[in-house]
Design a protein around this motif. Structure first.
Motif, PDB file in Angstrom:
ATOM      1  N   PHE A   1       0.810  -1.213   0.000  1.00 13.60           N
ATOM      2  CA  PHE A   1       0.000   0.000   0.000  1.00 13.60           C
ATOM      3  C   PHE A   1       0.846   1.267   0.000  1.00 13.60           C
ATOM      4  O   PHE A   1       1.978   1.284   0.484  1.00 13.60           O
ATOM      5  CB  PHE A   1      -0.928   0.004   1.221  1.00 13.60           C
ATOM      6  N   ASP A   2       0.231   2.328  -0.549  1.00 15.84           N
ATOM      7  CA  ASP A   2       0.776   3.684  -0.509  1.00 15.84           C
ATOM      8  C   ASP A   2      -0.245   4.585   0.169  1.00 15.84           C
ATOM      9  O   ASP A   2      -1.441   4.282   0.215  1.00 15.84           O
ATOM     10  CB  ASP A   2       1.026   4.239  -1.912  1.00 15.84           C
ATOM     11  N   TRP A   3       0.248   5.711   0.692  1.00 18.68           N
ATOM     12  CA  TRP A   3      -0.656   6.777   1.127  1.00 18.68           C
ATOM     13  C   TRP A   3      -0.174   8.069   0.478  1.00 18.68           C
ATOM     14  O   TRP A   3       0.926   8.523   0.714  1.00 18.68           O
ATOM     15  CB  TRP A   3      -0.676   6.926   2.648  1.00 18.68           C
ATOM     16  N   LEU A   4      -1.024   8.612  -0.394  1.00 18.37           N
ATOM     17  CA  LEU A   4      -0.695   9.828  -1.143  1.00 18.37           C
ATOM     18  C   LEU A   4       0.686   9.723  -1.788  1.00 18.37           C
ATOM     19  O   LEU A   4       1.496  10.647  -1.751  1.00 18.37           O
ATOM     20  CB  LEU A   4      -0.775  11.061  -0.240  1.00 18.37           C
ATOM     21  N   GLY A   5       0.944   8.560  -2.374  1.00 15.40           N
ATOM     22  CA  GLY A   5       2.152   8.376  -3.164  1.00 15.40           C
ATOM     23  C   GLY A   5       3.369   7.851  -2.429  1.00 15.40           C
ATOM     24  O   GLY A   5       4.382   7.560  -3.067  1.00 15.40           O
ATOM     25  N   ARG A   6       3.299   7.677  -1.103  1.00 17.78           N
ATOM     26  CA  ARG A   6       4.434   7.154  -0.354  1.00 17.78           C
ATOM     27  C   ARG A   6       4.103   5.775   0.200  1.00 17.78           C
ATOM     28  O   ARG A   6       3.013   5.554   0.746  1.00 17.78           O
ATOM     29  CB  ARG A   6       4.811   8.076   0.825  1.00 17.78           C
ATOM     30  N   PRO A   7       5.032   4.807   0.078  1.00 24.58           N
ATOM     31  CA  PRO A   7       4.773   3.471   0.636  1.00 24.58           C
ATOM     32  C   PRO A   7       4.514   3.540   2.130  1.00 24.58           C
ATOM     33  O   PRO A   7       5.216   4.248   2.871  1.00 24.58           O
ATOM     34  CB  PRO A   7       6.075   2.716   0.333  1.00 24.58           C
ATOM     35  N   ILE A   8       3.500   2.798   2.575  1.00 26.13           N
ATOM     36  CA  ILE A   8       3.146   2.740   3.987  1.00 26.13           C
ATOM     37  C   ILE A   8       3.015   1.279   4.385  1.00 26.13           C
ATOM     38  O   ILE A   8       2.307   0.509   3.723  1.00 26.13           O
ATOM     39  CB  ILE A   8       1.851   3.530   4.271  1.00 26.13           C
ATOM     40  N   ILE A   9       3.713   0.874   5.420  1.00 24.29           N
ATOM     41  CA  ILE A   9       3.752  -0.530   5.831  1.00 24.29           C
ATOM     42  C   ILE A   9       2.793  -0.698   7.005  1.00 24.29           C
ATOM     43  O   ILE A   9       3.202  -0.767   8.171  1.00 24.29           O
ATOM     44  CB  ILE A   9       5.194  -0.960   6.187  1.00 24.29           C
ATOM     45  N   GLN A  10       1.510  -0.744   6.685  1.00 26.43           N
ATOM     46  CA  GLN A  10       0.467  -0.882   7.694  1.00 26.43           C
ATOM     47  C   GLN A  10      -0.715  -1.632   7.101  1.00 26.43           C
ATOM     48  O   GLN A  10      -0.941  -1.599   5.879  1.00 26.43           O
ATOM     49  CB  GLN A  10      -0.014   0.488   8.195  1.00 26.43           C
ATOM     50  N   TYR A  11      -1.485  -2.267   7.981  1.00 26.06           N
ATOM     51  CA  TYR A  11      -2.762  -2.817   7.548  1.00 26.06           C
ATOM     52  C   TYR A  11      -3.737  -1.669   7.280  1.00 26.06           C
ATOM     53  O   TYR A  11      -3.755  -0.678   8.030  1.00 26.06           O
ATOM     54  CB  TYR A  11      -3.365  -3.725   8.625  1.00 26.06           C
TER      55      TYR A  11
ATOM     56  N   PRO B   1      -5.642  16.005  17.574  1.00 28.15           N
ATOM     57  CA  PRO B   1      -4.327  16.329  18.148  1.00 28.15           C
ATOM     58  C   PRO B   1      -3.664  17.506  17.436  1.00 28.15           C
ATOM     59  O   PRO B   1      -3.924  17.783  16.260  1.00 28.15           O
ATOM     60  CB  PRO B   1      -3.534  15.039  17.944  1.00 28.15           C
ATOM     61  N   ASP B   2      -2.809  18.184  18.169  1.00 29.86           N
ATOM     62  CA  ASP B   2      -1.953  19.227  17.587  1.00 29.86           C
ATOM     63  C   ASP B   2      -0.631  18.646  17.123  1.00 29.86           C
ATOM     64  O   ASP B   2       0.023  19.189  16.243  1.00 29.86           O
ATOM     65  CB  ASP B   2      -1.674  20.316  18.631  1.00 29.86           C
ATOM     66  N   LEU B   3      -0.207  17.547  17.760  1.00 29.24           N
ATOM     67  CA  LEU B   3       1.077  16.925  17.449  1.00 29.24           C
ATOM     68  C   LEU B   3       0.926  15.416  17.456  1.00 29.24           C
ATOM     69  O   LEU B   3       0.342  14.852  18.388  1.00 29.24           O
ATOM     70  CB  LEU B   3       2.136  17.341  18.479  1.00 29.24           C
ATOM     71  N   ILE B   4       1.451  14.787  16.412  1.00 34.55           N
ATOM     72  CA  ILE B   4       1.564  13.329  16.361  1.00 34.55           C
ATOM     73  C   ILE B   4       3.051  12.996  16.317  1.00 34.55           C
ATOM     74  O   ILE B   4       3.769  13.461  15.425  1.00 34.55           O
ATOM     75  CB  ILE B   4       0.845  12.733  15.136  1.00 34.55           C
ATOM     76  N   ILE B   5       3.507  12.214  17.273  1.00 29.00           N
ATOM     77  CA  ILE B   5       4.904  11.777  17.323  1.00 29.00           C
ATOM     78  C   ILE B   5       4.961  10.333  16.861  1.00 29.00           C
ATOM     79  O   ILE B   5       4.201   9.493  17.346  1.00 29.00           O
ATOM     80  CB  ILE B   5       5.466  11.894  18.750  1.00 29.00           C
ATOM     81  N   GLU B   6       5.862  10.042  15.932  1.00 30.75           N
ATOM     82  CA  GLU B   6       6.007   8.684  15.417  1.00 30.75           C
ATOM     83  C   GLU B   6       7.471   8.260  15.506  1.00 30.75           C
ATOM     84  O   GLU B   6       8.347   8.973  15.023  1.00 30.75           O
ATOM     85  CB  GLU B   6       5.551   8.597  13.956  1.00 30.75           C
ATOM     86  N   THR B   7       7.727   7.101  16.096  1.00 29.40           N
ATOM     87  CA  THR B   7       9.050   6.507  16.005  1.00 29.40           C
ATOM     88  C   THR B   7       9.008   5.461  14.899  1.00 29.40           C
ATOM     89  O   THR B   7       8.106   4.629  14.850  1.00 29.40           O
ATOM     90  CB  THR B   7       9.477   5.870  17.333  1.00 29.40           C
ATOM     91  N   GLY B   8       9.994   5.519  14.013  1.00 31.24           N
ATOM     92  CA  GLY B   8      10.005   4.669  12.830  1.00 31.24           C
ATOM     93  C   GLY B   8       9.447   5.435  11.647  1.00 31.24           C
ATOM     94  O   GLY B   8       8.287   5.855  11.662  1.00 31.24           O
ATOM     95  N   ILE B   9      10.272   5.642  10.622  1.00 29.30           N
ATOM     96  CA  ILE B   9       9.851   6.425   9.455  1.00 29.30           C
ATOM     97  C   ILE B   9       9.777   5.576   8.195  1.00 29.30           C
ATOM     98  O   ILE B   9       8.835   5.714   7.414  1.00 29.30           O
ATOM     99  CB  ILE B   9      10.809   7.613   9.242  1.00 29.30           C
ATOM    100  N   ALA B  10      10.767   4.703   7.968  1.00 33.12           N
ATOM    101  CA  ALA B  10      10.827   3.870   6.750  1.00 33.12           C
ATOM    102  C   ALA B  10      10.708   4.767   5.517  1.00 33.12           C
ATOM    103  O   ALA B  10      11.484   5.694   5.323  1.00 33.12           O
ATOM    104  CB  ALA B  10       9.761   2.788   6.781  1.00 33.12           C
ATOM    105  N   HIS B  11       9.677   4.529   4.681  1.00 35.17           N
ATOM    106  CA  HIS B  11       9.511   5.296   3.440  1.00 35.17           C
ATOM    107  C   HIS B  11       8.729   6.588   3.637  1.00 35.17           C
ATOM    108  O   HIS B  11       8.575   7.354   2.696  1.00 35.17           O
ATOM    109  CB  HIS B  11       8.803   4.437   2.389  1.00 35.17           C
ATOM    110  N   GLY B  12       8.196   6.788   4.815  1.00 36.48           N
ATOM    111  CA  GLY B  12       7.503   8.037   5.103  1.00 36.48           C
ATOM    112  C   GLY B  12       6.006   8.019   4.912  1.00 36.48           C
ATOM    113  O   GLY B  12       5.339   9.027   5.149  1.00 36.48           O
ATOM    114  N   GLY B  13       5.444   6.873   4.516  1.00 38.40           N
ATOM    115  CA  GLY B  13       4.010   6.825   4.268  1.00 38.40           C
ATOM    116  C   GLY B  13       3.176   7.121   5.495  1.00 38.40           C
ATOM    117  O   GLY B  13       2.138   7.792   5.408  1.00 38.40           O
ATOM    118  N   SER B  14       3.626   6.646   6.660  1.00 41.14           N
ATOM    119  CA  SER B  14       2.868   6.892   7.874  1.00 41.14           C
ATOM    120  C   SER B  14       2.915   8.361   8.262  1.00 41.14           C
ATOM    121  O   SER B  14       1.916   8.928   8.730  1.00 41.14           O
ATOM    122  CB  SER B  14       3.399   6.018   9.012  1.00 41.14           C
TER     123      SER B  14
END
Length: 259
Positions: free
Chosen positions: A44-54, A70-83
């Motif tokens: 899967f992709d999200w808006l053109g970037r691969p996303i490794i999620q169900y 939320p005003d801020l979402i913090i994510e650890t793990g970027i990979a291709h940036g889809g998330s």
């Protein structure tokens, strides 16, 4: 006077039934195992970037973002940036919703809502693609181990002043690493918001399912969540979310901060 929502009541009853439906739960776990054997989440992709999620977890995130705003979402793990792009696009929709409700013109450059991604290795081509994306103005990135003291300090400094913080942990999946991330970053989650710990499903797979990875049954995000929650009084597992999704990489991983 508010009136009961029959659709919401019907949904609650259905989810309560799922909690008792062991054959359905077993079927869901079997499908997750079969899909991981076939690398389904890499499709899967999200808006053109691969996303490794169900896809189910993507839908769950949008539901949380819409409800929590939320005003801020913090994510650890970027990979291709889809998330990161997914989170940024959901924050953009919140800004659009706010602008429509207020009757204002929308200026995305003026938005304070941000996504902060942390990864030990942001590969050059992924960074370039993320920075060139239309959602780039809403995304900030920090390169370094999420457990390095200087990185933890940077993240905490970045989070200062944000009223509603949502956290997603999806980097190294070993017990000790996830436990360290929970200790470092869960305090940033604002009351009523969530810490979502991905890949807890590793504990439900057969031993050595990922023979080339350092995590395994007994050493994974779910074991870290269990140990961490034993010492917490203000976080709880949102069991209804797991019942709703059935197919998820984060069983027992949707952690709600109470208050």
């Amino acid at each position: 006077m508010s009136h009961p929502d029959p659709l919401a009541q019907e949904r609650r009853e259905r989810l309560a039934g799922y909690a008792l439906d062991t054959p359905f739960q077993a079927l869901s776990r079997h499908w997750v195992r079969a899909s991981m054997q076939r690398r389904y989440v890499y499709n899967f992709d999200w808006l053109g970037r691969p996303i490794i999620q169900y896809p189910q977890d993507m839908v769950a995130l949008q539901a949380l973002v819409w409800r929590l705003r939320p005003d801020l979402i913090i994510e650890t793990g970027i990979a291709h940036g889809g998330s990161l792009v997914l989170s940024a696009s959901l924050l953009a929709l919140l800004d659009l919703s706010d602008a429509i409700e207020a009757g204002d013109m929308l200026d995305p450059r003026a938005s304070r809502r941000k996504v902060l991604g942390v990864d030990i290795d942001i590969r050059a081509h992924n960074r370039a693609a993320i920075e060139a994306h239309p959602m780039a103005s809403r995304i900030a990135m920090i390169e370094g181990s999420s457990l390095a003291p200087e990185v933890v300090q940077q993240v905490r400094a970045f989070a200062q002043g944000y009223r509603r913080v949502l956290l997603c942990l999806d980097s190294m999946h070993t017990h000790e690493h996830v436990l360290g991330e929970l200790n470092a970053y869960a305090p940033l989650v604002t009351p009523g918001s969530y810490c979502v710990v991905f890949d807890t499903f590793i504990e439900d797979l057969p031993p050595r399912f990922f023979p080339d990875r350092p995590w395994d049954r007994g050493n994974n995000p779910k074991t870290a969540v269990r140990q961490w929650l034993a010492g917490q009084t203000d976080f709880e597992i949102d069991a209804e979310m797991e019942q709703r999704l059935q197919l998820t990489a984060a069983p027992q991983g949707f952690l709600r901060r109470m208050g």
